[in-house]
Structure formats: structure tokens, C-alpha cells
Write a protein that holds these residues in place. Structure first.
Motif, PDB file in Angstrom:
ATOM      1  N   THR A 197       4.945   1.670   3.741  1.00 36.18           N
ATOM      2  CA  THR A 197       4.117   2.232   2.669  1.00 36.18           C
ATOM      3  C   THR A 197       4.167   1.404   1.396  1.00 36.18           C
ATOM      4  OG1 THR A 197       5.922   3.698   1.942  1.00 36.18           O
ATOM      5  CG2 THR A 197       4.352   4.591   3.546  1.00 36.18           C
ATOM      6  N   LEU A 198       5.045   0.382   1.368  1.00 36.42           N
ATOM      7  CA  LEU A 198       5.073  -0.532   0.218  1.00 36.42           C
ATOM      8  C   LEU A 198       3.696  -1.176  -0.002  1.00 36.42           C
ATOM      9  CD1 LEU A 198       6.832  -2.081  -1.913  1.00 36.42           C
ATOM     10  CD2 LEU A 198       7.274  -3.778  -0.125  1.00 36.42           C
ATOM     11  N   LYS A 199       2.929  -1.304   1.092  1.00 35.21           N
ATOM     12  CA  LYS A 199       1.619  -1.966   1.021  1.00 35.21           C
ATOM     13  C   LYS A 199       0.510  -1.027   0.543  1.00 35.21           C
ATOM     14  CE  LYS A 199       2.943  -5.062   4.808  1.00 35.21           C
ATOM     15  NZ  LYS A 199       2.628  -5.515   6.185  1.00 35.21           N
ATOM     16  N   ILE A 200       0.784   0.278   0.464  1.00 37.28           N
ATOM     17  CA  ILE A 200      -0.234   1.226   0.009  1.00 37.28           C
ATOM     18  C   ILE A 200      -0.347   1.147  -1.513  1.00 37.28           C
ATOM     19  CG2 ILE A 200      -0.890   3.666  -0.108  1.00 37.28           C
ATOM     20  CD1 ILE A 200       0.597   4.128   2.508  1.00 37.28           C
ATOM     21  N   GLN A 201      -1.518   0.851  -1.984  1.00 31.14           N
ATOM     22  CA  GLN A 201      -1.714   0.647  -3.418  1.00 31.14           C
ATOM     23  C   GLN A 201      -2.148   1.941  -4.124  1.00 31.14           C
ATOM     24  OE1 GLN A 201      -0.926  -2.458  -4.818  1.00 31.14           O
ATOM     25  NE2 GLN A 201      -0.149  -2.658  -2.707  1.00 31.14           N
ATOM     26  N   SER A 202      -1.312   2.960  -4.008  1.00 29.00           N
ATOM     27  CA  SER A 202      -1.569   4.228  -4.694  1.00 29.00           C
ATOM     28  C   SER A 202      -0.300   5.063  -4.652  1.00 29.00           C
ATOM     29  CB  SER A 202      -2.719   4.989  -4.011  1.00 29.00           C
ATOM     30  OG  SER A 202      -2.303   5.506  -2.752  1.00 29.00           O
ATOM     31  N   ASP A 203      -0.366   6.261  -5.229  1.00 20.31           N
ATOM     32  CA  ASP A 203       0.791   7.161  -5.209  1.00 20.31           C
ATOM     33  C   ASP A 203       1.148   7.626  -3.797  1.00 20.31           C
ATOM     34  OD1 ASP A 203       1.201   7.023  -7.909  1.00 20.31           O
ATOM     35  OD2 ASP A 203      -0.009   8.792  -8.379  1.00 20.31           O
ATOM     36  N   TRP A 204       0.242   7.433  -2.858  1.00 23.40           N
ATOM     37  CA  TRP A 204       0.558   7.810  -1.477  1.00 23.40           C
ATOM     38  C   TRP A 204       1.636   6.911  -0.873  1.00 23.40           C
ATOM     39  CZ3 TRP A 204      -0.113  12.173   0.950  1.00 23.40           C
ATOM     40  CH2 TRP A 204      -1.079  13.045   0.479  1.00 23.40           C
ATOM     41  N   SER A 205       1.971   5.827  -1.550  1.00 23.03           N
ATOM     42  CA  SER A 205       3.078   4.986  -1.069  1.00 23.03           C
ATOM     43  C   SER A 205       4.389   5.763  -1.095  1.00 23.03           C
ATOM     44  CB  SER A 205       3.198   3.721  -1.922  1.00 23.03           C
ATOM     45  OG  SER A 205       3.523   4.038  -3.266  1.00 23.03           O
ATOM     46  N   TRP A 206       4.507   6.754  -2.013  1.00 18.22           N
ATOM     47  CA  TRP A 206       5.712   7.609  -2.011  1.00 18.22           C
ATOM     48  C   TRP A 206       5.422   9.035  -1.555  1.00 18.22           C
ATOM     49  CZ3 TRP A 206       5.921  11.967  -5.088  1.00 18.22           C
ATOM     50  CH2 TRP A 206       5.048  12.046  -6.168  1.00 18.22           C
ATOM     51  N   ARG A 207       4.182   9.495  -1.669  1.00 16.69           N
ATOM     52  CA  ARG A 207       3.870  10.853  -1.202  1.00 16.69           C
ATOM     53  C   ARG A 207       3.861  10.940   0.330  1.00 16.69           C
ATOM     54  NH1 ARG A 207       2.249  14.009  -5.522  1.00 16.69           N
ATOM     55  NH2 ARG A 207       1.338  12.890  -7.300  1.00 16.69           N
TER      56      ARG A 207
END
Length: 531
Positions: A197-207
Motif C-alpha cells: 500500500t506504500l504505492k497507493i497515493q491517497s489516505d487509503w494507503s493506511w486505511r
């Protein structure tokens, strides 16, 4: 028919006896191991146990996830780069929730059963995961983690006891150890999830990791009510016929005349009747006898040692520790974290299958001495790097971090096994709750104080753990009692000495008398009790 409780004849120190290859010991006799995979009902039972083992997978997922989230830029930005006491509160809030839940656990699961404790805890955790995933600020995130801790406490106080009390005696130690080791399966999954999820460029990287935390819990909620309740709990409530049906179905493949099942029932009944006769069910009873004082002392030590061995620095503050030796790239940090969790998973699950063969004392000694030596080397490398930073020392630090994990992980699945087996039924839920209290209190200290100490004195803080690890080596070598190859109801002889009642001998004698009274001659009558 009354039970004749009497102390064992031997006065010398009792030591575990190794059974012949392909056999296990029960009531002083060797029984041939059964092939569980060839038995339909036993296969089903072990599928249920695998579901129960997933309770600790969810716990491990959370611990590793919080470590990984600290490396994600969107999490850091969303919560305004927490540091020191604030970061400590983020990590420690789950442990605080667990400490609150511990006041409820033993009374809930002793009064209403192990399954209900799991179910209620899972429902609370699902609610909390929803709050954590949708958190809109610091307060909501911390409140969610408090709830996760409360629910997790109920689940982890119930599931290992249920596993220990429904498992076939030949596999009990392995299955309960797998339950403890499954923490690392959750940590393994979370470490790779947060790397992805490090590659997700939004708050969904931790959600997204927060949301995925619910998967194991959903499986447990769906499966808990089709599982059998603990036959020991049923017997403690006077529901002997139901307990016998559970043993007959899952340990005897529906053979109501199975010799081993009748002997197992008789031994469990003898132990629970003895508990009721001596009335040792209160907290104060842990201090009344020498044997119980040994038990609670060892449980306290193992609980504290599980978190005060320096592992808290790696579990929750690996980012800060790696930053201190010059490893700052998020991809590298998450990759190292994932590699450590993979090693832990392999080590724990492999050793779980050898827990009886290797023994409790040797495993704990190798693990504790190994962590002591490696952590001291780890500290020296950190001190040298602080004086003269260079890349070679940074990567040597990573090598020692992985090596430390190997030694620490040797023992980490064994704590639940040892605790559940050394406690008599009347004190088992309270004793296991006390273990969880010690673990959680030490964990709360780690999660909150470590952040403050690391910010204040950096690598010098590691010296505290070096000293504590030296003390651990002394305690384990001096006081840990070996219990391998021994059924749960018979382990009392290692702690209570001459005052212990040999329930295996009582069970066999009781069955012999029952056979004589009915003029029956089942094969169990031919059993000779070994002196």
C-alpha cells in the motif's frame, strides 16, 4: 461412585517420561498416536482449531500494521507527524484497552463458556476496525484502538483455552503453540500489505490495511458457534453427558465404547472434582500453596519477558531505530520489516511441531541466552554508529536485528502452551488472564515509554534491556520446570510434589472399579498403572 483422591507414592522429584516412537502418554500408559487426517470428525475438529488459531493472526496483523503505518507518508501527514508521547499513545492505546478488558475476561468465560468470550470479543473488534478505518482524527483513531484492545483481550483470553481443552491430548501442545505462533502469520501478512500500500497515493494507503484487519475476525465470528464447547467447562457446570458426547464424537469418532475416550473423561472428571473439593478458584488461591506460588511466579515472569526482551523496539519502533543507524528509505525499511516477519513466521511454525520433542526448558534457554548475546551486540553496533556513522555498521545492525528475531521467535509460540498446561482447571482462566495482564502491561510500557526514551537518550536506552535480559537468563535457568509429554490434568505433580493427586491413577482405578461393579471386562481393565 466416589473418587478416592490420594497422593502419589513417589517422594522423589518427578521428571517427564519420553514415550516410544509413534506413541503418546496418558494416565501413565502409552497409546499409539492416531492419524487425525484419516478420521472425519477429528479432521473437522482441527479445522475448527485452525479457525481459533486465527484469533492471534488478527492480533499479529495489528502489531505489525502499526509499525508499517509509521513509514507511510499519508499516515504521517494525516496525523501531523506524531512523535514522542503522542506516538507512544497511538501505539499504546490498544494495550490500554486490553488492560481494561482483563477485568471482564475470567468471569465471562468461566460463567458463560469459552465460545461466548470469543464471539463477544470478535464483535467488539469488528466495530472498532470500522471506526479505525474511517477515523477522521486523532481522537477517533485512538478510541478505535482502545476498543480493538478491549475486544482482542476477550478473544485472546478465550481462544487458547478452548484450543487446549478440545484438542486431542496427543496434539495439544503443538496446536496451542501454533496458536501462539500465529501472531507472526498476522505480522507477516500486515508487513507485506503495508509494503504494497506504500504505492497507493491517497489516505487509503493506511486505511486499507486497517480494513483488511477484519478478515480473520469475520471468519471466527462465522465459525465459532459450530465448534464444540470445552468438555472441561461443560463438566465444571455439571453437564457431563454433553462433555462425553464431545469427547466421543471428536476424540473417539463416535465410538461410545472407545477405551481411550472413557479414560480421558474419567481423568478430566477426577481433576475437576478435585478442584471443587479443594475449592481453589479464587485469585487469593494463587498465594496459598507452594505449587500455586510457583505457577503464578513463572506465569508473571514469562509474561513480562515476552515484552521486555527488547522486542518492543523492533515490533513498534523499527522505523525510529533504523533511522538512528542511517537506514531511512521507506521502501528499504518496509522491506526489512517484511523480511523479519517472514523469518518469524517460518521459525515459529516450524518449531511448533517439535515442541514436545525439544522440551520447554531447552527452547526457553536457547531463546533467552541467544537474545541476550545478540541484543548486546546490537547495542554495541548502535553505539559505534553513533560515534562514527558508516554504511557497513548500518547493515551489520540489520543482520543483528534479523538474528535477534530468530532467537526471540524460538520461544514466542510456547508461552500460551506452558501457561495453559501448568494451571489446574479451577484457576486456568484467571491464571491465563494474569498472563495476558503481564504481557499487556509490559506492552503498554514498551509502546508508550519506548518512544519517549528513544527520543531522549537514543541507543543508550538499549542498555536497560541488556540488563533485563541477563536477569531473564538467570530466572529461566533456575526456575522453569519441564512439562513435556504430560497430559494437562497430570502436570500438577511437577508443581505440587507430594501433595499432588495423581488423577491418572485415580481415573484408571475408578474405571477398574466401575468394570468390576458391572461384571464387564473391557480392555481398560487390563491397564496396569506404572509406578
Amino acid at each position: 461412585m466416589g473418587l478416592r483422591f490420594r497422593p502419589p507414592k513417589q517422594t522423589q522429584k518427578v521428571m517427564p517420561v519420553r514415550p516410544s516412537k509413534g506413541h503418546f502418554l496418558f494416565a501413565h500408559q502409552e497409546y499409539q498416536r492416531v492419524s487425525w487426517w484419516r478420521r472425519k470428525n477429528m479432521r473437522t475438529l482441527y479445522i475448527y482449531i485452525v479457525i481459533l488459531i486465527m484469533t492471534n493472526t488478527a492480533n499479529g496483523f495489528d502489531g505489525s500494521m502499526m509499525n508499517g503505518l509509521q513509514t507511510l507518508s499519508y499516515w504521517q501527514e494525516y496525523f501531523n507527524y506524531p512523535k514522542g508521547p503522542l506516538l507512544g499513545l497511538f501505539n499504546a492505546s490498544m494495550s490500554l484497552g486490553s488492560l481494561i478488558g482483563l477485568f471482564v475476561v475470567p468471569y465471562l468465560i468461566d460463567a458463560y463458556g469459552r465460545r461466548l468470550g470469543c464471539f463477544v470479543g470478535c464483535l467488539i473488534m469488528l466495530l472498532a476496525v470500522g471506526l479505525q478505518t474511517g477515523a477522521t482524527g486523532f481522537g477517533m483513531f485512538v478510541a478505535a484502538r482502545l476498543l480493538i484492545g478491549f475486544g482482542d483481550c476477550l478473544v485472546l483470553g478465550s481462544a487458547p483455552l478452548l484450543i487446549a481443552e478440545i484438542a486431542h491430548p496427543q496434539d495439544r501442545a503443538t496446536l496451542v503453540t501454533l496458536s501462539g505462533a500465529s501472531y507472526h502469520s498476522g505480522a507477516f501478512i500486515a508487513s507485506w500489505v503495508t509494503l504494497g500500500t506504500l504505492k497507493i497515493q491517497s489516505d487509503w494507503s493506511w486505511r486499507l490495511p486497517s480494513l483488511l484487519q477484519a478478515i480473520c475476525t469475520i471468519v471466527i465470528v462465522c465459525g465459532i458457534w459450530i465448534m464444540p464447547e470445552s468438555p472441561r467447562w461443560l463438566m465444571s457446570k455439571g453437564r457431563h453427558e454433553e462433555a462425553m458426547r464431545v469427547l466421543v464424537k471428536y476424540h473417539g469418532e463416535d465410538d461410545a465404547d472407545d477405551e481411550f475416550v472413557h479414560l480421558e473423561y474419567a481423568e478430566i472428571k477426577a481433576a475437576i472434582d478435585l478442584d471443587k473439593e479443594i475449592d481453589q478458584t479464587r485469585w487469593v488461591d494463587f498465594l496459598k500453596t507452594k505449587g500455586n506460588r510457583k505457577r503464578i511466579g513463572l506465569i508473571t515472569a514469562l509474561g513480562l519477558f515476552s515484552q521486555w526482551s527488547g522486542n518492543g523496539l523492533i515490533s513498534y519502533y523499527l522505523k525510529q531505530v533504523m533511522d538512528s543507524v542511517g537506514i531511512t528509505n521507506p521502501q528499504t525499511q518496509l522491506g526489512i520489516n517484511a523480511g523479519i516477519k517472514t523469518e518469524a513466521l517460518v521459525t515459529n511454525f516450524t518449531l511448533a511441531f517439535f515442541v514436545d520433542r525439544l522440551g520447554r526448558r531447552p527452547v526457553y534457554l536457547v531463546s533467552t541466552v541467544g537474545t541476550f548475546l545478540v541484543f548486546n551486540a546490537w547495542t554495541i553496533v548502535s553505539a559505534r554508529y553513533d560515534l562514527a556513522p558508516n554504511q557497513a555498521l548500518g547493515y551489520l545492525f540489520v543482520v543483528f536485528t534479523v538474528l535477534y528475531g530468530v532467537f526471540y521467535d524460538i520461544k514466542s509460540g510456547l508461552m500460551a502452551t506452558y501457561t495453559t498446561e501448568i494451571l489446574p482447571y479451577g484457576l486456568r482462566a484467571k491464571g491465563f488472564t494474569w498472563l495476558n495482564f503481564c504481557v499487556t502491561a509490559a506492552l503498554f510500557f514498551n509502546q508508550y515509554i519506548n518512544a519517549i526514551a528513544l527520543a531522549a537518550i537514543h541507543w543508550k536506552y538499549y542498555i536497560c534491556y541488556c540488563v533485563f535480559l541477563a536477569m531473564e537468563c538467570f530466572v529461566i535457568y533456575t526456575f522453569l520446570i519441564e512439562t513435556r509429554y504430560t497430559p494437562m490434568e497430570e502436570i500438577a505433580k511437577y508443581f505440587d510434589g507430594e501433595s499432588a493427586v495423581d488423577v491418572g491413577e485415580v481415573a484408571v482405578a475408578d474405571m477398574k472399579e466401575q468394570a468390576r461393579e458391572t461384571h464387564d471386562k473391557p480392555s481398560v481393565v487390563q491397564i496396569e498403572v506404572k509406578e
